[in-house]
Design an enzyme around this catalytic site. Sequence first.
Site, mmCIF file in Angstrom:
data_model
loop_
_atom_site.group_PDB
_atom_site.id
_atom_site.type_symbol
_atom_site.label_atom_id
_atom_site.label_comp_id
_atom_site.label_asym_id
_atom_site.label_seq_id
_atom_site.Cartn_x
_atom_site.Cartn_y
_atom_site.Cartn_z
ATOM 1 N N TYR A 152 69.925 63.190 50.056
ATOM 2 C CA TYR A 152 69.608 62.084 50.977
ATOM 3 C C TYR A 152 70.815 61.667 52.104
ATOM 4 O O TYR A 152 71.754 62.020 51.785
ATOM 5 C CB TYR A 152 69.249 60.932 50.541
ATOM 6 C CG TYR A 152 67.720 60.952 49.982
ATOM 7 C CD1 TYR A 152 66.811 60.238 50.443
ATOM 8 C CD2 TYR A 152 67.652 61.511 48.536
ATOM 9 C CE1 TYR A 152 65.349 60.297 49.923
ATOM 10 C CE2 TYR A 152 66.437 61.336 47.877
ATOM 11 C CZ TYR A 152 65.379 60.820 48.555
ATOM 12 O OH TYR A 152 64.030 60.721 48.073
ATOM 13 N N ASP A 179 59.671 56.044 49.601
ATOM 14 C CA ASP A 179 59.007 54.655 49.492
ATOM 15 C C ASP A 179 58.480 54.416 51.022
ATOM 16 O O ASP A 179 59.019 55.320 51.988
ATOM 17 C CB ASP A 179 60.450 53.607 49.141
ATOM 18 C CG ASP A 179 60.499 53.684 47.706
ATOM 19 O OD1 ASP A 179 59.524 54.151 46.870
ATOM 20 O OD2 ASP A 179 61.631 53.095 47.353
#
Length: 285
Positions: A125, A64
């Site tokens: 992540y 994003d």
Amino acid sequence: MSDEAQPGFVRVRLDLSYDGAEFSGWAKQAGGRRTVQGEIEDALRTVTRSGGTTYELTVAGRTDAGVHARGQVAHVDLPEAVWREHHEKLLKRLAGRLPKDVRVWALREAPSGFNARFSAIWRRYAYRVTDNPGGVDPLLRGHVLWHDWPLDVDAMNEAARQLLGEHDFAAYCKKREGATTIRTLQELSLTKGDDGIVTATVRADAFCHNMVRSLIGALLFVGDGHRGPEWPAKVLAAGVRDSAVHVVRPHGLTLEEVGYPADELLAARSKEARNRRTLPGAGCC
């Protein structure tokens, strides 16, 4: 989206990283917004002297706006003649053409069956946050969130352990029409370094939209004492978005690494990943 390049083309794997601060995410968008995909495709078109032809990238995980990547992976199918002519100097030419907030570190012909998105078996992540009462080190402010309440990392880890495994993460995902929210969360753990930065490591076979930042938002609520360690699992079991779960800001999030199976298993993994998932015992309707 094929797992093999078409005749006359070569599939090329790219390993890359970027600082997401000035990007409107990975994927190309209408309206001239700056994206990572757009920058790399423009640079490829320029350095291969391809005129009006754009060679489209397929990425392991779309990030994003504002999210960083250290270990992103993509692939692109180039005409054999273009690859033969340019491959030896392509990496250096891209370094000279790309803006400084995105780098391609490796370019190589991909093995048979490789698909950057569907062949991946996990994505890892890291989310970084500090509860230092003085705030964030100015040199790290673009990559670390400041949380102005003291955090109990042990309580956060207790809550995190209850979320591991295969679940429907609808309560932590932004719903997309026709997309499943069933995922296998393989790792969710937090450590606090000597520098006071809490690093959450989050690894799953795949992630749905906003999943990592929503999970971190829930764990922060546990860490600062607003909720007990059992609360995130109760939200998960409820299966619906909870207004108390905040999607934390993107700048603390970095895609660190993408994992792939052995070359001989790439095609089988890609086929498996395309199947729509259901939980054991779930009905069809």
